[in-house]
Design a protein around this motif. Structure first.
Motif, PDB file in Angstrom:
ATOM      1  N   ALA A 279     -13.474   6.002  -5.217  1.00 50.41           N
ATOM      2  CA  ALA A 279     -12.863   5.595  -3.916  1.00 50.41           C
ATOM      3  C   ALA A 279     -11.864   4.441  -4.077  1.00 50.41           C
ATOM      4  O   ALA A 279     -10.809   4.600  -3.677  1.00 50.41           O
ATOM      5  N   PRO A 280     -12.307   3.392  -4.700  1.00 49.60           N
ATOM      6  CA  PRO A 280     -11.295   2.417  -4.889  1.00 49.60           C
ATOM      7  C   PRO A 280     -10.051   2.656  -5.873  1.00 49.60           C
ATOM      8  O   PRO A 280      -8.854   2.303  -5.318  1.00 49.60           O
ATOM      9  N   VAL A 281     -10.278   3.274  -6.832  1.00 46.05           N
ATOM     10  CA  VAL A 281      -9.015   4.199  -7.563  1.00 46.05           C
ATOM     11  C   VAL A 281      -7.944   4.942  -6.789  1.00 46.05           C
ATOM     12  O   VAL A 281      -6.957   4.609  -6.642  1.00 46.05           O
ATOM     13  N   VAL A 282      -8.718   5.968  -5.986  1.00 45.38           N
ATOM     14  CA  VAL A 282      -7.896   6.470  -5.118  1.00 45.38           C
ATOM     15  C   VAL A 282      -7.407   5.807  -4.210  1.00 45.38           C
ATOM     16  O   VAL A 282      -5.949   6.263  -3.933  1.00 45.38           O
ATOM     17  N   PHE A 283      -7.845   4.800  -3.411  1.00 48.70           N
ATOM     18  CA  PHE A 283      -7.460   3.877  -2.381  1.00 48.70           C
ATOM     19  C   PHE A 283      -6.120   3.408  -3.059  1.00 48.70           C
ATOM     20  O   PHE A 283      -4.945   3.299  -2.430  1.00 48.70           O
ATOM     21  N   SER A 284      -6.320   2.647  -4.281  1.00 47.10           N
ATOM     22  CA  SER A 284      -5.214   2.122  -4.937  1.00 47.10           C
ATOM     23  C   SER A 284      -4.246   2.945  -5.312  1.00 47.10           C
ATOM     24  O   SER A 284      -2.850   2.458  -4.848  1.00 47.10           O
ATOM     25  N   LEU A 285      -4.463   3.885  -5.755  1.00 53.33           N
ATOM     26  CA  LEU A 285      -3.264   5.131  -6.005  1.00 53.33           C
ATOM     27  C   LEU A 285      -2.358   5.093  -4.694  1.00 53.33           C
ATOM     28  O   LEU A 285      -1.099   5.155  -4.808  1.00 53.33           O
ATOM     29  N   GLN A 286      -3.043   5.536  -3.455  1.00 49.73           N
ATOM     30  CA  GLN A 286      -2.506   5.819  -2.390  1.00 49.73           C
ATOM     31  C   GLN A 286      -1.616   4.664  -2.147  1.00 49.73           C
ATOM     32  O   GLN A 286      -0.410   5.032  -1.663  1.00 49.73           O
ATOM     33  N   ALA A 287      -2.060   3.880  -2.235  1.00 47.32           N
ATOM     34  CA  ALA A 287      -1.291   2.347  -1.849  1.00 47.32           C
ATOM     35  C   ALA A 287      -0.067   2.039  -2.572  1.00 47.32           C
ATOM     36  O   ALA A 287       0.970   1.764  -2.042  1.00 47.32           O
ATOM     37  N   ILE A 288      -0.066   2.476  -3.912  1.00 44.86           N
ATOM     38  CA  ILE A 288       1.118   2.320  -5.075  1.00 44.86           C
ATOM     39  C   ILE A 288       1.910   3.640  -4.745  1.00 44.86           C
ATOM     40  O   ILE A 288       3.269   3.241  -4.852  1.00 44.86           O
ATOM     41  N   PHE A 289       1.392   4.731  -4.379  1.00 47.24           N
ATOM     42  CA  PHE A 289       2.301   5.806  -4.014  1.00 47.24           C
ATOM     43  C   PHE A 289       3.226   5.481  -2.922  1.00 47.24           C
ATOM     44  O   PHE A 289       4.138   5.833  -2.786  1.00 47.24           O
ATOM     45  N   TYR A 290       2.736   4.754  -1.817  1.00 52.51           N
ATOM     46  CA  TYR A 290       3.236   4.445  -0.660  1.00 52.51           C
ATOM     47  C   TYR A 290       4.449   3.469  -1.314  1.00 52.51           C
ATOM     48  O   TYR A 290       5.472   3.644  -0.534  1.00 52.51           O
ATOM     49  N   THR A 291       4.157   2.559  -1.922  1.00 56.43           N
ATOM     50  CA  THR A 291       5.296   1.776  -2.332  1.00 56.43           C
ATOM     51  C   THR A 291       6.573   2.452  -3.180  1.00 56.43           C
ATOM     52  O   THR A 291       7.694   2.001  -3.155  1.00 56.43           O
ATOM     53  N   TYR A 292       6.121   3.423  -3.730  1.00 56.76           N
ATOM     54  CA  TYR A 292       7.206   3.936  -4.788  1.00 56.76           C
ATOM     55  C   TYR A 292       7.862   5.112  -3.858  1.00 56.76           C
ATOM     56  O   TYR A 292       8.728   5.639  -4.297  1.00 56.76           O
ATOM     57  N   ASP A 293       7.459   5.517  -2.556  1.00 56.03           N
ATOM     58  CA  ASP A 293       8.119   6.562  -1.846  1.00 56.03           C
ATOM     59  C   ASP A 293       9.599   6.187  -1.876  1.00 56.03           C
ATOM     60  O   ASP A 293       9.791   4.934  -1.296  1.00 56.03           O
TER      61      ASP A 293
END
Length: 444
Positions: free
Chosen positions: A201-215
């Motif tokens: 769960a922490p890794v998925v949350f973090s990946l979502q946050a990083i994907f958000y910055t890269y959009d």
């Protein structure tokens, strides 16, 4: 300036410089300044943090290679909409296009509203009037864009340059004036991984946050129709732009980890501001606030540039208003621009909570757009094998297949981790079909 040869045709006046600027400006917003804190809270380990940032950086770079083939083989305004419509037909194109457009309207409204909040910090008299200030800012930007593409693109170039200089200066300041954290300070006593005993769960949350910055890494593809020579310029624009973004993101994270102890970073809502405050004291807060405003201004200007191009292409294909193909004397899709601004301003006046929730849902649609793009690349190779392809993605078909699988995995993760937003997203997809039928009938 090269004028259009026929009425309602977009101007072909853009080049590599604009492509890099709009990619950088359309991607880098406040995410790199706000997300390191929540990510540190989840992971608590500098090495794991950097591994995930590098992983998403590689995703964005490989996604860029795939998108270049689409943008050079089908050089039309609109990006994901254009590719889905050509590969899978009008309905698929409509779903991808309208949801991408609505998602960007939400992000645009939320971004301008956030900018007005930062402005109120500098000018306390504006407190309580943030929604009206945000609407006024968006109206002012709309007027700049209405004057023409030449002025709007020049404004984007300046904003992106200032943003890039500011972020590289931030990195330099952290390393020159900041004190390096000790080994003990780099450790965290608690994190979501430690608390739950699970890393998923922490890794998925973090990946979502990083994907958000890269959009936004694909933003230059929206303007391939307006590029003077897309077959030569688009690869340079997209690769150059994404490499600049990757460099800024990785360096900023390293700089933040260099200065801020992990426990403090894990509690930070604005890591870059906390790093500067740690170095220069509380009086430096206004400088960071001013930079935040410039950063947001750059990304909302890019969104206001590319989003009307989606409606313009949809209108040209009979999937939106017939008047949506109107291009004014400055090269701006006039009706599409007004509709986009009106929707964003309406969302602003409804309130920040609404735009924030809708922008959260929009992240789902943005990644859906990526997935549709990779699927379109695979489909067009089979459907139109003789289509001229000035650029071909390396390692075909393995690379687009892997990118498609990763994108779908992200969407599944978003559904698992954020059920309410995903339910709203699925509701939008269901509503899209009757709306598509209505629009199709009206345009017959």
């Amino acid at each position: 300036m090269q004028q259009p040869t026929t009425r309602n045709e977009l101007f072909k006046i853009l080049g590599v410089g604009f492509g890099v600027a709009v990619t950088v400006g359309g991607t880098i917003g406040t995410g790199i300044l706000r997300k390191p804190g929540p990510i540190a809270e989840q992971l608590g380990d500098p090495g794991l943090i950097m591994v995930l940032w590098v992983a998403v950086s590689v995703y964005a770079f490989l996604g860029t290679l795939c998108t270049i083939e689409l943008g050079t083989s089908v050089p039309r305004a609109g990006a994901w909409y254009v590719y889905a419509q050509r590969a899978f037909g009008n309905y698929a194109g409509f779903v991808v296009g309208i949801n991408s457009w609505l998602g960007t309207c939400s992000a645009l409204g939320f971004g301008v509203y956030t900018m007005s909040e930062y402005l109120a910090l500098l000018i306390p008299r504006l407190v309580g009037f943030e929604s009206y200030v945000a609407a006024a800012i968006l109206l002012a930007l709309t007027m700049i864009h209405w004057i023409g593409l030449a002025l709007a693109s020049s404004f984007q170039n300046v904003m992106s340059l200032l943003k890039g200089i500011g972020l590289f200066a931030f990195v330099a300041v952290c390393y020159v004036y900041g004190n390096e954290v000790t080994t003990e300070e780099a450790q965290v006593t608690t994190s979501k991984i430690i608390e739950t005993g699970s890393w998923l769960a922490p890794v998925v949350f973090s990946l979502q946050a990083i994907f958000y910055t890269y959009d936004g890494w694909h933003t230059a593809a929206y303007f391939s129709e307006e590029d003077r020579d897309p077959s030569k310029n688009l690869p340079k624009s997209m690769i150059g732009g994404v490499l600049v973004i990757i460099a800024i993101y990785l360096l900023c994270n390293l700089a933040i980890l260099h200065v801020l102890p992990m426990d403090r970073l894990a509690q930070s809502k604005l890591a870059a501001a906390d790093a500067i405050t740690l170095i220069f004291g509380t009086g430096s807060g206004k400088i960071v606030t001013l930079f935040l405003m410039i950063s947001i201004l750059g990304i909302v200007n890019a969104q206001l540039l590319f989003n009307p191009r989606v409606l313009y292409s949809m209108s040209r294909d009979g999937l939106f208003l017939k008047s949506g193909v109107t291009v004014n004397q400055g090269g701006t899709p006039a009706v599409a621009m007004l509709v986009t601004s009106a929707v964003a301003i309406t969302l602003i006046l409804i309130g920040k909570d609404a735009t924030e929730k809708l922008s959260d849902i929009a992240t789902f649609f943005f990644v859906l757009g990526y997935a549709s793009g990779f699927a379109s690349l695979l489909a067009l190779r089979k459907k139109e094998p003789h289509l001229p392809r000035p650029w071909k993605v390396p390692a075909y078909p393995f690379l687009p297949i892997i990118m498609l699988i990763l994108s779908i995995a992200f969407l599944v993760g978003a559904i698992v981790q954020d059920l309410p937003s995903s339910q709203y997203a699925l509701l939008f997809l269901l509503i899209s079909y009757p709306v598509y039928l209505l629009v199709s009938q009206l345009n017959k």
